[in-house]
Design an enzyme around this catalytic site. Structure first.
Site, PDB file in Angstrom:
ATOM      1  N   THR A 360       0.838  -1.189   0.000  1.00 26.61           N
ATOM      2  CA  THR A 360       0.000   0.000   0.000  1.00 26.61           C
ATOM      3  C   THR A 360       0.868   1.231   0.000  1.00 26.61           C
ATOM      4  O   THR A 360       2.094   1.142  -0.042  1.00 26.61           O
ATOM      5  CB  THR A 360      -0.918  -0.027   1.239  1.00 26.61           C
ATOM      6  N   GLY A 442       2.828  -2.285   4.295  1.00 28.27           N
ATOM      7  CA  GLY A 442       3.457  -3.470   4.853  1.00 28.27           C
ATOM      8  C   GLY A 442       2.582  -4.541   5.460  1.00 28.27           C
ATOM      9  O   GLY A 442       3.087  -5.406   6.172  1.00 28.27           O
TER      10      GLY A 442
END
Length: 547
Positions: A360, A442
């Site tokens: 992301t 992450g």
């Protein structure tokens, strides 16, 4: 369409990274940060032309969907925490729901390809809802089309290939048969583009021009929706135009937990925002200032707090419309006390648990009027499903692959259900006003990196750049390492590795400043002085910039 926020040609396209000394941004008027410098500069121009933080975040988010296609896109989901100048705070959860007509999956849901494209994409609606909040509640004056203009320009005119995109293309080089949209849309003659090589996306530019001209709901209910639905059907996705029309981001109050005289905010389930809050609530039961930052004791305590919160997360967190998620109980003083008391400061708890992957982008904006935004966007795995949606120039995400097929599991697949989400941007309030905007890329690493970042910023008083550059850990399996180990960046030091090993941690080494350790960002706000300090991860291609 007049492009009032178009970047100057060649201004950043031919420039290299700023010097390290310039990467800690300072201002008394406002600040923006993102993992791509061109997106950050576009957000800064919004503030410079009188726009507010919400408008700057919309522009940066749109630009990142163009310049960081390996991590985010309009065919994905998005999340915001917004603090308005009137003191109100709210979250926007842009989560696409599962298709109403689901195929039969045997064994497991495929991680890539059309069968993984089983949830709608709510990122555009999240941006649109934020636009409405800006216009109706926060004095926003800029038009929807003007906010998208920089992204359209970047898609049409091109931008330099980044080191991050090059890394993740090479990382998946041997999997391109499963990622046909990546091979066709982002490689050149079957080869990875060179760093700095110009990249243009005319199909995506055309899609964005339609979106800018017809409004954000056209993505779900209009001309663009019909085009997207045809592309999804042709690809083999179960999503239909009816599923797109039902897609809507939700505006909700944030979850809260006290920490060091302030208050940490996060999104409600099905995100793991409650998990980050649990970790920090557990850590508040310890005197971190008495523990040297970066020591083995420091890492051990944080890892053990993460383990406690992950067990609760995997037991409960899912779509609260389909199962009970006891957030109040999970964040209650009694629960946090019990978890803290169960930590053995001298011995590691055994750990074997499911890893949840994903990638992301984090971005944030703050203006001088008191508006602040902390935001994350995603297409789940790097490169999402790997499938391009017709001629839209968009990859669709594979978030539906995070559903479980086991009956009774809280995240079991069901029509119309929202999947568990790892994304959880955050905000820290002091005296009711934003003091920190933070978040990271992450997946499972998000709460872990955030615990490190928040401890370093709040407990140890480090500036954002110093805190972001410090070594990180990742607990459990990752998509790059299937071992159930504690992975730590090598610059933590040999003494830390040796001591943690003696305490029972099974360790693996990550390279210092590893791209696998996530791309975080932070803006520190000091209301008493009016100062803004910000930085983006040295592991990324981004930076923070002050007004």
């Amino acid at each position: 369409m007049q492009n009032t926020l178009t970047p100057e040609k060649g201004s950043v396209a031919a420039s290299s990274h700023a010097k390290t000394s310039d990467l800690l941004a300072k201002s008394q008027k406002g600040m923006v940060t993102s993992p791509h410098e061109l997106a950050t500069r576009a957000g800064l121009r919004v503030l410079q032309t009188g726009g507010n933080a919400i408008e700057a975040a919309i522009t940066m988010g749109a630009c990142l969907n163009v310049t960081y296609p390996h991590f985010t896109g309009f065919g994905g989901d998005a999340f915001m925490i917004i603090s308005q100048r009137n003191g109100k705070t709210k979250t926007i959860s842009g989560i696409g729901q599962a298709a109403e007509m689901l195929p039969f999956y045997q064994g497991s849901i495929p991680l890539r390809g059309p069968a993984s494209m089983l949830t709608s994409a709510a990122s555009v609606d999240a941006l649109g809802r934020a636009f409405e909040i800006s216009r109706n509640e926060s004095g926003g004056k800029m038009s929807w089309s003007d906010l998208l203009a920089p992204a359209i320009n970047l898609a049409r005119e091109g931008f330099p290939t980044t080191p991050s995109e090059r890394f993740w293309t090479d990382f998946r080089r041997n999997e391109m048969k499963e990622l046909p949209g990546v091979a066709a849309g982002y490689m050149k003659d079957g080869k990875t583009r060179e760093i700095g090589e110009p990249f243009r996306q005319p199909k995506l530019a055309a899609t964005l021009e339609t979106l800018a001209e017809r409004g954000y709901r056209d993505f779900y209910e209009g001309q663009l929706a019909a085009q997207i639905a045809r592309g999804l059907a042709d690809a083999g996705s179960p999503l239909t135009k009816s599923d797109l029309a039902k897609t809507a981001a939700r505006i909700e109050p944030p979850l809260r937990v006290p920490y060091r005289g302030g208050e940490l905010l996060a999104h409600q389930p099905p995100t793991q925002g409650v998990t980050t809050l649990q970790i920090m609530g557990i850590l508040e039961r310890f005197n971190l200032k008495s523990i040297p930052e970066g020591s083995a004791d420091f890492y051990h305590l944080l890892v053990e707090a993460v383990k406690c919160a992950f067990l609760d997360r995997n037991r409960y967190v899912s779509d609260p419309e389909f199962s009970d998620v006891p957030c109040l109980a999970m964040l209650s003083p009694a629960t946090l006390d019990r978890h803290a008391a169960g930590i053995d400061v001298a011995r590691a708890r055994d750990w074997q648990d499911t890893f949840k992957t994903g990638d992301t982008v984090f971005l944030a904006a703050a203006d001088g009027a008191g508006n602040s935004v902390s935001m994350l966007q995603t297409i789940y795995f790097d490169w999402g499903s790997g499938v391009m949606v017709g001629d839209t120039g968009m990859l669709w995400h594979n978030r539906g692959a995070s559903f479980n097929l086991q009956n009774g599991h809280p995240n079991v697949l069901a029509p119309g259900k929202r999947p568990f989400h790892t994304l959880n941007p955050g905000m820290y309030l002091r005296n009711g006003k934003p003091s920190l905007l933070y978040g990271t890329q992450g997946a499972d690493g998000q709460p872990q990196t955030l615990s490190l970042l928040l401890a370093r910023l709040i407990d140890y008083g480090l500036d954002p750049l110093t805190a972001l550059a410090k070594p990180r850990f990742l607990l459990g399996k990752t998509f790059s390492d299937s071992r159930d180990s504690l992975k730590i960046e090598s610059d933590a030091g040999l003494a830390v590795f040796n001591t943690l090993s003696e305490r029972g941690h099974t360790l693996s080494e990550l390279a210092a400043q590893s791209p696998l350790a996530g791309h975080a960002g932070a803006i520190l706000i000091k209301p008493e002085t009016g100062d803004f300090l910000g930085a983006h991860d040295p592991r990324s291609d981004g930076r923070a910039l002050g007004l």
